[in-house]
Design an enzyme around this catalytic site. Structure first.
Site, mmCIF file in Angstrom:
data_model
loop_
_atom_site.group_PDB
_atom_site.id
_atom_site.type_symbol
_atom_site.label_atom_id
_atom_site.label_comp_id
_atom_site.label_asym_id
_atom_site.label_seq_id
_atom_site.Cartn_x
_atom_site.Cartn_y
_atom_site.Cartn_z
ATOM 1 C CB THR A 238 -1.055 -0.039 1.213
ATOM 2 O OG1 THR A 238 -0.438 -0.035 2.397
ATOM 3 C CG2 THR A 238 -2.068 -1.086 0.795
ATOM 4 C CG ASN A 239 5.343 3.402 0.013
ATOM 5 O OD1 ASN A 239 5.262 4.063 -0.815
ATOM 6 N ND2 ASN A 239 5.849 3.162 1.175
ATOM 7 N NE ARG A 240 0.316 6.576 0.343
ATOM 8 C CZ ARG A 240 -0.225 7.789 0.970
ATOM 9 N NH1 ARG A 240 -1.635 7.886 0.471
ATOM 10 N NH2 ARG A 240 0.648 8.227 1.723
ATOM 11 C CG PHE A 241 8.426 5.493 -4.086
ATOM 12 C CD1 PHE A 241 8.828 6.723 -4.109
ATOM 13 C CD2 PHE A 241 8.754 4.564 -5.079
ATOM 14 C CE1 PHE A 241 9.787 7.210 -4.774
ATOM 15 C CE2 PHE A 241 9.906 4.946 -5.677
ATOM 16 C CZ PHE A 241 10.506 6.387 -5.446
ATOM 17 C CB THR B 278 5.201 7.468 -0.847
ATOM 18 O OG1 THR B 278 6.193 6.617 -0.524
ATOM 19 C CG2 THR B 278 5.724 8.710 -1.799
#
Length: 178
Positions: free
Chosen positions: A47-50, A152
């Site tokens: 779920t990290n948006r990076f 992020t």
């Protein structure tokens, strides 16, 4: 006679940088989280948006490449290096707030080896804090731009992906639309 309490040995060691001689921007995390360290991949937590953010900013795509090697290649294609402010630390779990007894990476040597880098984007407050703490000489360089960016990480829930895209677009503008 009482002995001084010894600092705990580090249990987290960072990943090698992803960089080549053409990189102009360096993105710094603090220290990879448990999922990333286990996978030996930057920003591996699902779920990290990076990676979705980078795919959108750099290539106008709504999804990041599936393979990690392709994700790194995407950054390098756009002259972006990836590393961390912290070389090693003690941490239980993945939160930056749990980082203790950190050791910084050697950015003076890194920037001598990669002299085209002119912008450093710190992904989150802990990254920025540690970079400043261990690199005071670099903060005085007029040819180097160092910016603190919103994290992020999914722990930074108040920043939605559209907000992150808006914030990160400006420091990466020099690389976009080439």
């Amino acid at each position: 006679m009482k002995q001084a309490k010894k600092a705990p040995e580090p249990n987290c060691f960072g990943l090698a940088p992803s960089v080549d001689a053409d990189c102009e921007v360096l993105i710094l995390g603090s220290m990879p989280g448990a999922a990333s360290l286990a996978a030996q991949q930057y920003y591996a937590f699902p779920t990290n948006r990076f990676w979705p953010m980078m795919a959108e900013l750099l290539e106008g795509k709504t999804e990041a490449p599936a393979r990690y090697a392709d994700r790194l290649a995407m950054l390098l294609r756009h002259h972006i290096a990836l590393w961390d402010a912290i070389a090693s630390c003690h941490r239980d779990g993945s939160l930056d707030s749990a980082i203790r007894n950190e050791t910084g990476n050697d950015f003076s040597a890194f920037l001598r080896r990669y002299p085209k880098i002119h912008t450093i984007c710190c992904n989150g407050g802990k990254s920025f804090q540690c970079f400043k703490r261990y690199n005071k000489d670099l903060l005085r360089r007029e040819d180097l731009r160092i910016v603190s960016m919103p994290s992020t990480s999914p722990a930074n829930a108040r920043w939605r992906l559209p907000d992150l895209l808006d914030a990160w677009r400006e420091p990466l503008a020099c690389l976009l639309h080439r």
